[in-house]
Design an enzyme around this catalytic site. Structure first.
Site, PDB file in Angstrom:
ATOM      1  N   HIS A 169       0.814  -1.217   0.000  1.00 16.55           N
ATOM      2  CA  HIS A 169       0.000   0.000   0.000  1.00 16.55           C
ATOM      3  C   HIS A 169       0.849   1.270   0.000  1.00 16.55           C
ATOM      4  CE1 HIS A 169       0.378  -0.263   4.535  1.00 16.55           C
ATOM      5  NE2 HIS A 169       0.460   1.051   4.380  1.00 16.55           N
ATOM      6  N   ASP A 199       0.063  -7.610   1.269  1.00 20.39           N
ATOM      7  CA  ASP A 199       0.569  -6.248   1.458  1.00 20.39           C
ATOM      8  C   ASP A 199       2.096  -6.191   1.433  1.00 20.39           C
ATOM      9  OD1 ASP A 199       0.235  -3.531   1.656  1.00 20.39           O
ATOM     10  OD2 ASP A 199      -0.014  -3.496   3.827  1.00 20.39           O
ATOM     11  N   SER A 276       4.749   2.449   7.811  1.00 14.57           N
ATOM     12  CA  SER A 276       4.382   1.241   7.067  1.00 14.57           C
ATOM     13  C   SER A 276       5.567   0.740   6.253  1.00 14.57           C
ATOM     14  CB  SER A 276       3.229   1.536   6.115  1.00 14.57           C
ATOM     15  OG  SER A 276       2.016   1.611   6.796  1.00 14.57           O
TER      16      SER A 276
END
Length: 431
Positions: A169, A199, A276
């Protein structure tokens, strides 16, 4: 190039606050039909725990604390250790360790942690309805047809020749990716592949001789062990936080992301946009996970992708640019008294459960491998691949470990009779 592991013994963080449907009790290996959130408007993840206090204490089998003098031991003819040892306990019960192990891990891994800035162009074209432009309250017919969205995340170098691991993402749909090393050097990044199901993404930059992380083994971690994270929250590059492993094996249903296929590591992670894709380390400075998600509105509920899973997916992305995930196309749930009551009260689900234990199929996706094999809603799964399956998580694990297109035997209970079927798992659709 393959990523190997040791064998010894934002764009943005996913806001999960509203990502689960009303049927949150249902595990599924079918693709989610909920609308995808804009990955460039999601918030990233990271791990944080304030460590404070002085004095000396024993944590687990370690002696930790501030550097206070230890009283000298009286001379003993048989003394062979710097610390007293209880003869009734294992000799390793008190093992002094480097009190600055977090700092040592950071010094070792920090140079291999990178910041990832990405941008993409999105359409802002105003739709026409019945021949008229529809603007809304603030619509502007003269606004530009496109706009650029930007995001920042983290990543870490897994190969000295420029391979970098991060979250899908963070770079999903990006037109431009810029990678910044700790020493300030910037490189244009090429996205080799992304896997939205786990992911995971891999980026390549034109560089060599880069510092790299040391990969650990996420199958050997235990709740209560130290966890250290490094990332770039809110533009604060190479920020270090520390805490513990809170749990392992959290399913996608537990984490409220039914469209993912990961057994997550849970940590007491802080909510820090920009982290992230950053690494989660053990006390030896080995990467055991990649931070990826938090549950919105909670504190200390962060989740990381186990590094064993991430590197297996990364190897596929490096070799082919994509990853395969076997799936059947069913919604299923572990049978409990609560589940039976909820199903009986739902007028939209016509499923009767005649047993007290097992895994019941709630729904079958049209045109899926499950539908082609003859599986039906209401079937109670007893075995998959010759293995008993007491929970839906076990069914998902076996299916995930199978190969796309190969025969997989299933045994179900239907209307009081045992039915044997063969299903050929398909490749999990990402759209």
């Amino acid at each position: 190039m393959k990523i190997s592991r040791r064998n010894d013994s934002d764009h943005q963080n996913t806001d999960l606050q509203d990502s689960i449907s009303a049927s949150d009790f249902v595990a599924t290996d079918a693709p989610s039909d909920r609308k995808r959130r804009n990955p460039l408007r999601q918030a990233p993840v990271y791990l944080a725990l304030i460590l404070a206090g002085t004095g000396v204490g024993i944590i687990g089998n370690r002696l930790v604390g501030s550097e206070l003098p230890i009283p000298a031991q009286p001379p003993l003819e048989t003394q062979t250790s710097e610390l007293p040892i209880n003869s009734a306990a294992p000799s390793a019960s008190l093992i002094p360790v480097n009190q600055n192990f977090i700092a040592a891990a950071v010094e070792q891994v920090g140079p291999a942690v990178v910041r990832i800035d990405s941008s993409r162009t999105v359409s802002t074209r105003i739709p026409e309805i019945f021949g008229r432009r529809f603007f809304g309250e603030s619509g502007d017919p003269n606004s530009p047809p496109t706009r650029v969205e930007e995001g920042t995340g983290s990543g870490f170098v897994i190969d000295a020749d420029g391979l970098i691991l991060t979250n899908a993402h963070v770079v999903d749909g990006a037109d431009q990716v810029t990678v910044t090393l700790k020493d300030g050097r910037e490189f244009s990044g090429e996205v080799l592949g992304t896997d939205p199901v786990t992911d995971v993404a891999v980026i390549r930059i034109e560089a060599n001789g880069l510092p790299t992380v040391k990969v650990g083994n996420s199958e050997q971690i235990r709740p209560g062990e130290w966890a250290i994270a490094i990332g770039n929250p809110l533009g604060l590059d190479n920020t270090v936080t520390a805490g513990i492993i809170s749990a392992t094996g959290r399913s996608s249903a537990d984490v409220r992301v039914p469209d993912k296929r990961v057994d997550f590591i849970q940590t007491d992670a802080a909510i820090n946009p920009g982290n992230s894709g950053g690494p989660l380390l053990n006390e030896r400075g080995e990467v055991i996970g990649m931070n990826t998600a938090i549950i919105g509105g909670a504190q200390g509920l962060g989740f990381a992708i186990p590094i064993n899973t991430a590197q297996d997916i990364a190897n596929q992305l490096i070799e082919t640019g994509r990853a395969e995930h076997a799936y059947l196309g069913i919604q299923m749930a572990t049978i409990t008294p609560e589940l039976k009551e909820r199903l009986s009260q739902d007028p939209n689900i016509d499923v009767q459960i005649p047993v007290e234990e097992g895994v019941v199929i709630i729904a079958v996706e049209p045109n899926s491998p499950a539908a082609s094999s003859g599986l039906q809603a209401g079937d109670v799964i007893q075995q998959v691949g010759g293995q008993a399956v007491p929970t839906s998580e076990e069914v998902q694990r076996i299916v995930s470990d199978s190969s796309v297109g190969e025969d997989l035997s299933m045994q179900v209970l239907r209307n009081g009779e045992t039915v044997n079927l063969t299903v050929q798992p398909g490749d999990f659709p990402t759209e």
